[in-house]
Design a protein around this motif. Structure first.
Motif, PDB file in Angstrom:
ATOM      1  N   LEU A 121      10.527 -29.913  90.300  1.00 24.97           N
ATOM      2  CA  LEU A 121      11.155 -30.277  89.037  1.00 24.97           C
ATOM      3  C   LEU A 121      10.399 -31.393  88.332  1.00 24.97           C
ATOM      4  N   PHE A 122       9.967 -32.386  89.093  1.00 23.12           N
ATOM      5  CA  PHE A 122       9.341 -33.556  88.489  1.00 23.12           C
ATOM      6  C   PHE A 122       7.824 -33.450  88.428  1.00 23.12           C
ATOM      7  N   ALA A 123       7.306 -32.248  88.699  1.00 24.23           N
ATOM      8  CA  ALA A 123       5.887 -31.934  88.517  1.00 24.23           C
ATOM      9  C   ALA A 123       4.977 -32.857  89.317  1.00 24.23           C
TER      10      ALA A 123
ATOM     11  N   TRP B 169       8.151 -38.239  85.666  1.00 22.24           N
ATOM     12  CA  TRP B 169       8.614 -37.071  84.912  1.00 22.24           C
ATOM     13  C   TRP B 169       8.165 -37.154  83.463  1.00 22.24           C
ATOM     14  N   ARG B 170       8.283 -38.346  82.865  1.00 22.97           N
ATOM     15  CA  ARG B 170       7.840 -38.515  81.475  1.00 22.97           C
ATOM     16  C   ARG B 170       6.348 -38.225  81.335  1.00 22.97           C
ATOM     17  N   LYS B 171       5.557 -38.699  82.286  1.00 26.94           N
ATOM     18  CA  LYS B 171       4.110 -38.477  82.219  1.00 26.94           C
ATOM     19  C   LYS B 171       3.758 -37.000  82.337  1.00 26.94           C
ATOM     20  N   SER B 172       4.587 -36.236  83.044  1.00 23.18           N
ATOM     21  CA  SER B 172       4.282 -34.815  83.250  1.00 23.18           C
ATOM     22  C   SER B 172       4.573 -33.971  82.013  1.00 23.18           C
ATOM     23  N   VAL B 173       5.313 -34.537  81.058  1.00 17.39           N
ATOM     24  CA  VAL B 173       5.629 -33.805  79.816  1.00 17.39           C
ATOM     25  C   VAL B 173       5.186 -34.670  78.632  1.00 17.39           C
ATOM     26  N   ALA B 174       3.902 -34.891  78.561  1.00  9.20           N
ATOM     27  CA  ALA B 174       3.355 -35.818  77.566  1.00  9.20           C
ATOM     28  C   ALA B 174       3.384 -35.258  76.151  1.00  9.20           C
ATOM     29  N   THR B 175       3.331 -33.934  76.010  1.00  6.59           N
ATOM     30  CA  THR B 175       3.294 -33.345  74.677  1.00  6.59           C
ATOM     31  C   THR B 175       4.674 -32.823  74.277  1.00  6.59           C
TER      32      THR B 175
ATOM     33  N   ARG C  11      13.307 -31.538  68.645  1.00 10.40           N
ATOM     34  CA  ARG C  11      12.817 -32.812  68.121  1.00 10.40           C
ATOM     35  C   ARG C  11      12.224 -33.674  69.236  1.00 10.40           C
ATOM     36  N   ASP C  12      12.988 -33.927  70.294  1.00  5.93           N
ATOM     37  CA  ASP C  12      12.435 -34.752  71.366  1.00  5.93           C
ATOM     38  C   ASP C  12      13.331 -34.684  72.598  1.00  5.93           C
ATOM     39  N   LEU C  13      12.768 -35.146  73.711  1.00  8.44           N
ATOM     40  CA  LEU C  13      13.489 -35.222  74.982  1.00  8.44           C
ATOM     41  C   LEU C  13      13.216 -36.588  75.593  1.00  8.44           C
ATOM     42  N   GLU C  14      14.270 -37.362  75.780  1.00  6.15           N
ATOM     43  CA  GLU C  14      14.151 -38.687  76.387  1.00  6.15           C
ATOM     44  C   GLU C  14      14.524 -38.611  77.864  1.00  6.15           C
TER      45      GLU C  14
END
Length: 325
Positions: A126-128, A209-215, A262-265
């Protein structure tokens, strides 16, 4: 193995689609349209549905099947010729659509009764993580995990000698710890160590997790994964709190026709256990407004403390009926 309640809600949903005059008639004999339901499961089902703890579940699920039979977006009054039950079978791979029934090879049904859990997954998937991780606590917070284990090891009595390092726990060690901790509250020292573990796991996991979905495109794809939006549409029949739940879950293609991501926090939360919060912001073009979808992930032992490596359980905090798509 599926629980009795799960079997009742899934099979009763299927029975409701078959056009019987009454529930009594529906359970009087095994329906020829059912596939992959064993005699043992059917007998257990027919015995359990009349027990007081299961009557409400049976009635609600049976009614959902009846509604699907008559729905314009469903069977349109035509009883199916085949209802295949997935049961405890697990598909290979990760994050398959959460399908419990397949009707006439076409209609995919997810039966979801009083559950906010969207997904159970291995944390590394899940967290790549860049590689498979045996125990996510060791990966995200090794010092805090070891400190908690050392505090527990010093306090509990077990029939086998426990290794000094948490990473050396074998299956029989974990079984001993599960039993020893089953009816025992954390001591103040262990509770403090667990709070430190939870905070660090939440912080590190959210950051990774944030780093794995940078775009933006990666974050949109992650939202679809969290919401179980996949390549085929399917129906959710179930209940949420005190009302029926009847939804059609669309595909990414359908989703983009109406909604704009729009975005995912993503952030780590201070909670009683390792917890990561998430919030998606979506533009609804049809309603001409923005809406938010909230959820969280708990990274926790699911079968007792130290019994197994922790799992990631994805929860939906927004009511299902308010979720885009």
């Amino acid at each position: 193995m599926a629980s009795v309640r799960t079997e009742i809600t899934e099979l009763a949903t299927g029975l409701g689609m078959l056009g019987y005059d009454s529930p009594i008639e529906a359970i009087s004999q095994f329906p020829k349209q059912f596939a992959d339901v064993t005699e043992r499961v059917w007998n257990q089902f027919t015995q359990a549905v009349d027990e007081s703890p299961h009557r409400v579940d049976f009635a609600g699920a049976y009614r959902n099947g009846q509604v699907f039979l008559e729905a314009n977006d469903g069977l349109r009054g035509r009883p199916p010729q085949l209802i295949e039950w997935k049961g405890s079978h697990r598909s290979p791979g990760h994050d398959q659509l959460p399908i419990d029934l397949r009707v006439d090879h076409v209609y995919l049904i997810s039966c979801k009764y009083s559950s906010k859990i969207l997904l159970n997954a291995a944390p590394s998937n899940l967290f790549a993580a860049s590689h498979d991780v045996g125990d996510w606590y060791d990966h995200a917070a090794p010092s805090q995990h070891q400190a908690l284990y050392a505090a527990v090891r010093a306090e509990v009595d077990t029939s086998v000698d426990l290794p000094p390092f948490v990473g050396d726990l074998a299956k029989h060690h974990r079984s001993e710890l599960k039993t020893a901790l089953a009816n025992r509250e954390w001591s103040p020292k262990c509770a403090a160590a667990y709070r430190e573990l939870a905070a660090e796991v939440g912080r590190v996991t959210a950051s990774q997790w944030r780093k794995s979905v940078a775009t933006k495109r990666q974050r949109e794809a992650l939202l679809w994964r969290l919401l179980r939006i996949g390549p085929a549409p399917y129906y959710v029949l179930g209940s949420a709190r005190d009302r029926a739940l009847r939804l059609l879950v669309t595909t990414p293609w359908d989703w983009r026709r109406r909604f704009e991501f729009r975005d995912l926090e993503i952030w780590g939360e201070e909670a009683g256990q390792p917890k990561i919060g998430w919030r998606a912001t979506v533009r609804d073009h049809e309603a001409a407004e923005e809406t938010c979808v909230d959820g969280h992930v708990e990274v926790r032992w699911s079968h007792g403390r130290f019994a197994q490596a922790p799992e990631a359980k994805v929860y939906l905090d927004t009511p299902h009926s308010q979720v885009p798509g």
